[in-house]
Enzyme design. Structure first.
Site, PDB file in Angstrom:
ATOM      1  N   ARG A  82       0.779  -1.302  -0.087  1.00 30.28           N
ATOM      2  CA  ARG A  82       0.051  -0.022  -0.178  1.00 30.28           C
ATOM      3  C   ARG A  82       0.718   1.151  -0.025  1.00 30.28           C
ATOM      4  O   ARG A  82       0.386   2.407  -0.510  1.00 30.28           O
ATOM      5  CB  ARG A  82      -0.938   0.259   1.365  1.00 30.28           C
ATOM      6  CG  ARG A  82      -2.121  -0.847   0.936  1.00 30.28           C
ATOM      7  CD  ARG A  82      -3.040  -1.160   2.313  1.00 30.28           C
ATOM      8  NE  ARG A  82      -3.913  -1.476   1.924  1.00 30.28           N
ATOM      9  CZ  ARG A  82      -4.922  -2.271   3.055  1.00 30.28           C
ATOM     10  NH1 ARG A  82      -4.539  -2.024   4.087  1.00 30.28           N
ATOM     11  NH2 ARG A  82      -6.232  -3.008   2.399  1.00 30.28           N
ATOM     12  N   LYS A  95     -17.596 -16.027   2.301  1.00 24.77           N
ATOM     13  CA  LYS A  95     -19.308 -16.030   2.514  1.00 24.77           C
ATOM     14  C   LYS A  95     -19.884 -15.305   1.049  1.00 24.77           C
ATOM     15  O   LYS A  95     -19.414 -14.616   0.721  1.00 24.77           O
ATOM     16  CB  LYS A  95     -19.633 -14.823   3.360  1.00 24.77           C
ATOM     17  CG  LYS A  95     -19.364 -15.394   5.029  1.00 24.77           C
ATOM     18  CD  LYS A  95     -19.791 -14.370   5.799  1.00 24.77           C
ATOM     19  CE  LYS A  95     -19.587 -14.508   7.169  1.00 24.77           C
ATOM     20  NZ  LYS A  95     -19.876 -13.146   7.894  1.00 24.77           N
ATOM     21  N   GLY A 105      -7.883  -7.221  -0.710  1.00 24.66           N
ATOM     22  CA  GLY A 105      -8.228  -8.046   0.287  1.00 24.66           C
ATOM     23  C   GLY A 105      -7.324  -9.388   0.424  1.00 24.66           C
ATOM     24  O   GLY A 105      -6.269  -9.561   0.112  1.00 24.66           O
ATOM     25  N   GLY A 117     -13.286  -3.966   0.059  1.00 22.98           N
ATOM     26  CA  GLY A 117     -14.516  -3.677   0.050  1.00 22.98           C
ATOM     27  C   GLY A 117     -14.911  -2.492  -1.056  1.00 22.98           C
ATOM     28  O   GLY A 117     -16.073  -2.567  -1.769  1.00 22.98           O
TER      29      GLY A 117
HETATM   30  P1  AMP Z   1     -13.307 -13.377   2.273  1.00 21.26           P
HETATM   31  O1  AMP Z   1     -12.784 -12.276   3.171  1.00 21.26           O
HETATM   32  O2  AMP Z   1     -14.724 -13.414   2.194  1.00 21.26           O
HETATM   33  O3  AMP Z   1     -12.808 -12.963   0.816  1.00 21.26           O
HETATM   34  O4  AMP Z   1     -12.621 -14.615   2.899  1.00 21.26           O
HETATM   35  C1  AMP Z   1     -11.351 -14.881   2.997  1.00 21.26           C
HETATM   36  C2  AMP Z   1     -11.346 -16.075   3.843  1.00 21.26           C
HETATM   37  O5  AMP Z   1     -11.926 -17.037   3.443  1.00 21.26           O
HETATM   38  C3  AMP Z   1      -9.692 -16.517   3.991  1.00 21.26           C
HETATM   39  O6  AMP Z   1      -9.295 -16.008   5.069  1.00 21.26           O
HETATM   40  C4  AMP Z   1      -9.803 -17.704   3.835  1.00 21.26           C
HETATM   41  O7  AMP Z   1      -8.956 -18.462   4.859  1.00 21.26           O
HETATM   42  C5  AMP Z   1     -11.339 -18.262   3.971  1.00 21.26           C
HETATM   43  N1  AMP Z   1     -11.543 -19.506   3.485  1.00 21.26           N
HETATM   44  C6  AMP Z   1     -11.316 -19.622   1.933  1.00 21.26           C
HETATM   45  N2  AMP Z   1     -11.878 -21.138   2.069  1.00 21.26           N
HETATM   46  C7  AMP Z   1     -12.529 -21.463   2.980  1.00 21.26           C
HETATM   47  C8  AMP Z   1     -13.014 -22.702   3.479  1.00 21.26           C
HETATM   48  N3  AMP Z   1     -13.122 -23.906   2.640  1.00 21.26           N
HETATM   49  N4  AMP Z   1     -13.285 -22.951   4.759  1.00 21.26           N
HETATM   50  C9  AMP Z   1     -13.188 -21.834   5.632  1.00 21.26           C
HETATM   51  N5  AMP Z   1     -12.596 -20.607   5.214  1.00 21.26           N
HETATM   52  C10 AMP Z   1     -12.465 -20.501   4.058  1.00 21.26           C
END
Ligand code: AMP
Length: 396
Positions: A35, A198, A354, A377
């Site tokens: 950054r 999610k 991210g 975001g």
């Molecule tokens: P996000 O912030 O929604 O992009 O999610 C990123 C996070 O999702 C990372 O910290 C990953 O470790 C987690 N992640 C990815 N795949 C999985 C999974 N199969 N089960 C649990 N966490 C996950």
């Protein structure tokens, strides 16, 4: 677009909102300076014009005012090394010290202000606080894309005090140009790779992309909500049980719109959320009780990689597995390599900020993709079609 290229900063004091929200280790060493390096071209252009620079940023999420842990003083030395010149520091972002140090600044010099979020007024978008900040410079430059989706004092509210003297820095300009390229000028085949934890965080973007992409790849934790919705066994995998209908709706809409939807066919499973867990592979929908899917499996890697390799435009947001743990990073790394290969063959690849940016950086592939966004975001919201307050404030 009103960028700093349209202005000669000679003899002027530029007040620049940067995003120096960098990760620090326990000894306050910067563990990832992307950054900061991203902001250097903007800073250098102004210094080379013969202007001076006052930098303001947030760092972390301080709750109760000034805290040593979140002080931007930890960034001063490294910034000075990168710029090849000393950097002045003001222990407060407003008040006498900031005013005096900003007044004393000579052309070619750089001043960094203390963490803006030591004042709750920053995140509240307080107008008086913004006005106090505005007194420190002649020209306002916003180069903090990572916070452009927030109507904070330093990212948006402050712009009204510079009605004819506000510009986008190079980071902001590049972020907007690249997001626009993906949204409106994508060469086909266009593939979006969505992952992370999610589906609910990314649903608006997924829906928007269904009108634009040829292929939609879904991996990571969010894929288990789709597997569950399809009636499969997912063991203790991550799931958003209230989003099963949403998942089915995405599958239906993809079909209606002629988008090829790719979900994992196999998974790396573990008996605990730990790098020390026992692991195995399982077909999607056949994960035994007590086991959880933490990465995409080898068959899935092959299928996803082929789709990516044949794409001309790629948008990637979210890892394919728990890439922070050695045992579960293979899928994410393979997809990163596939994106790099496609880029070498001429594809345009944009990595959403991210965790996808962190993954690409972990694999040392940041320079081998077309563009890595600095905003998580903010990029999502921009791509969803929302008007970002930080962008609006400069444009209006
Ligand atoms: P996000 O912030 O929604 O992009 O999610 C990123 C996070 O999702 C990372 O910290 C990953 O470790 C987690 N992640 C990815 N795949 C999985 C999974 N199969 N089960 C649990 N966490 C996950």
């Amino acid at each position: 677009m009103k960028t700093i290229d349209q202005f000669n900063f000679s003899g002027k004091k530029a007040l620049i909102r940067v995003d120096f929200n960098v990760p620090l280790d326990d000894d306050y060493n910067i563990t990832d300076d992307n950054r900061i390096t991203a902001a250097l071209p903007t800073i250098k252009k102004i210094l080379e014009d013969g202007g001076s620079v006052i930098l303001m940023s947030h760092l972390g999420r301080p709750k109760d005012g000034p805290t040593d842990k979140y002080s931007l003083k930890h960034v001063v030395k490294h910034l000075g090394d990168l710029l090849g010149q000393p950097v002045e520091f003001a222990n407060d972002c407003i008040g006498d010290e900031a005013i005096n140090k900003s007044k004393a600044l000579k052309d070619g010099q750089v001043l960094l202000l203390e963490n803006l979020r030591f004042y709750k007024e920053e995140e509240k978008g307080d107008k008086d606080f913004a006005e106090k900040l505005s007194k420190l410079g002649d020209i306002y430059v916003n180069d903090a894309f990572g916070t452009a989706h927030r109507a904070h004092a330093s990212t948006a509210v402050i712009a009204q005090f510079f009605p004819n003297a506000k510009y986008f820095g190079y980071v902001m300009a590049a972020e907007i140009a690249n997001a626009e390229k993906i949204l409106n000028h994508a060469e086909k085949p266009f593939t979006a790779i969505m992952g992370g934890s999610k589906v609910s965080d990314k649903i608006q973007l997924i829906e928007k992309l269904l009108d634009k992409v040829d292929n939609l790849i879904i991996g990571g934790g969010m894929a288990y909500t789709f597997a569950k919705a399809d009636g499969g066994s997912i063991g203790t995998s991550l799931v958003e049980i209230d989003k099963l209908d949403l998942a089915l709706d995405i599958v239906k809409k993809a079909k209606e719109k002629g988008v090829k939807l790719y979900l994992p066919v196999d998974n790396v499973i573990a008996d605990a959320f730990s790098n020390d867990a026992n692991t195995n592979t399982a077909k999607t929908g056949q994960i035994p009780d007590g086991w959880m899917g933490l990465d995409i499996g080898p068959e899935t890697v092959a299928i996803f990689s082929k789709v990516v390799a044949e794409s001309k435009t790629i948008l990637w947001n979210g890892p394919m597995g728990v890439f922070e743990m050695e045992k579960f990073l293979i899928g994410t790394k393979a997809i990163a390599n596939a994106v790099v290969e496609a880029t070498k063959k001429g594809a345009f690849s944009l990595i959403g900020g991210g965790d996808s940016a962190a993954a690409v950086s972990k694999f040392n592939l940041t320079d081998d993709v077309s563009y890595v966004s600095t905003g998580g975001g903010a990029l999502l919201e921009y791509m969803e079609g929302k008007e970002l307050p930080g962008v609006k404030a400069i444009n209006e």
